[in-house]
Design a protein around this motif. Structure first.
Motif, mmCIF file in Angstrom:
data_model
loop_
_atom_site.group_PDB
_atom_site.id
_atom_site.type_symbol
_atom_site.label_atom_id
_atom_site.label_comp_id
_atom_site.label_asym_id
_atom_site.label_seq_id
_atom_site.Cartn_x
_atom_site.Cartn_y
_atom_site.Cartn_z
ATOM 1 N N VAL A 62 0.859 -1.179 0.000
ATOM 2 C CA VAL A 62 0.000 0.000 0.000
ATOM 3 C C VAL A 62 0.898 1.232 0.000
ATOM 4 C CG1 VAL A 62 -1.766 1.241 1.276
ATOM 5 C CG2 VAL A 62 -1.770 -1.258 1.262
ATOM 6 N N ALA A 63 0.588 2.170 -0.853
ATOM 7 C CA ALA A 63 1.401 3.386 -0.928
ATOM 8 C C ALA A 63 1.253 4.190 0.354
ATOM 9 C CB ALA A 63 0.967 4.224 -2.125
ATOM 10 N N SER A 64 2.371 4.741 0.831
ATOM 11 C CA SER A 64 2.368 5.587 2.028
ATOM 12 C C SER A 64 2.979 6.936 1.666
ATOM 13 C CB SER A 64 3.209 4.957 3.141
ATOM 14 O OG SER A 64 2.694 3.705 3.498
ATOM 15 N N TYR A 65 2.327 7.975 2.076
ATOM 16 C CA TYR A 65 2.827 9.323 1.809
ATOM 17 C C TYR A 65 3.100 9.995 3.147
ATOM 18 C CZ TYR A 65 1.062 8.312 -2.822
ATOM 19 O OH TYR A 65 0.838 7.746 -4.027
#
Length: 119
Positions: free
Chosen positions: A111-114
């Protein structure tokens, strides 16, 4: 006379012929009930895919004799109860199958994390 089938009309006592028919029906109900009690899910699901329905015996048997009517009525109630339970279990099985089909058993995707570095 074939095994499991009543004799033709006029070949004997109508009560005996009807007793044979009721015996066969009762055997089928007890088999279905046994399947339910043993929780054999594949067999329960198969009931929902049956292509051939029960075919009543030939009308040459005539009406159910008076001495067998109470037994026939009890058998009908038993059949209806087992049929209702089969329907419930078939629906439950289909719901479980649908949920399982929606579940993913593969490895989870990242999952992309910013991260806000302005802080």
């Amino acid at each position: 006379m074939t095994p499991g089938r009543p004799a033709a009309a006029g070949s004997g006592d109508g009560s005996r012929d009807w007793a044979t028919v009721l015996d066969a029906l009762e055997g089928e109900v007890l088999a279905a009930e046994s399947t339910l009690r043993a929780d054999r899910r594949d067999e329960i699901a198969a009931w929902g895919r049956r292509a051939a329905d029960w075919v009543p015996p030939s009308s040459s048997l005539g009406p159910v004799p008076e001495d067998l009517r109470e037994r026939a009525a009890r058998l009908l109630q038993h059949q209806l109860a087992v049929a209702e339970e089969l329907v419930e279990r078939i629906i439950q099985s289909r719901r479980q199958r649908d949920v399982a089909a929606r579940m993913s058993y593969g490895p989870p995707r990242p999952v992309a994390s910013y991260i806000d570095r302005a802080l």
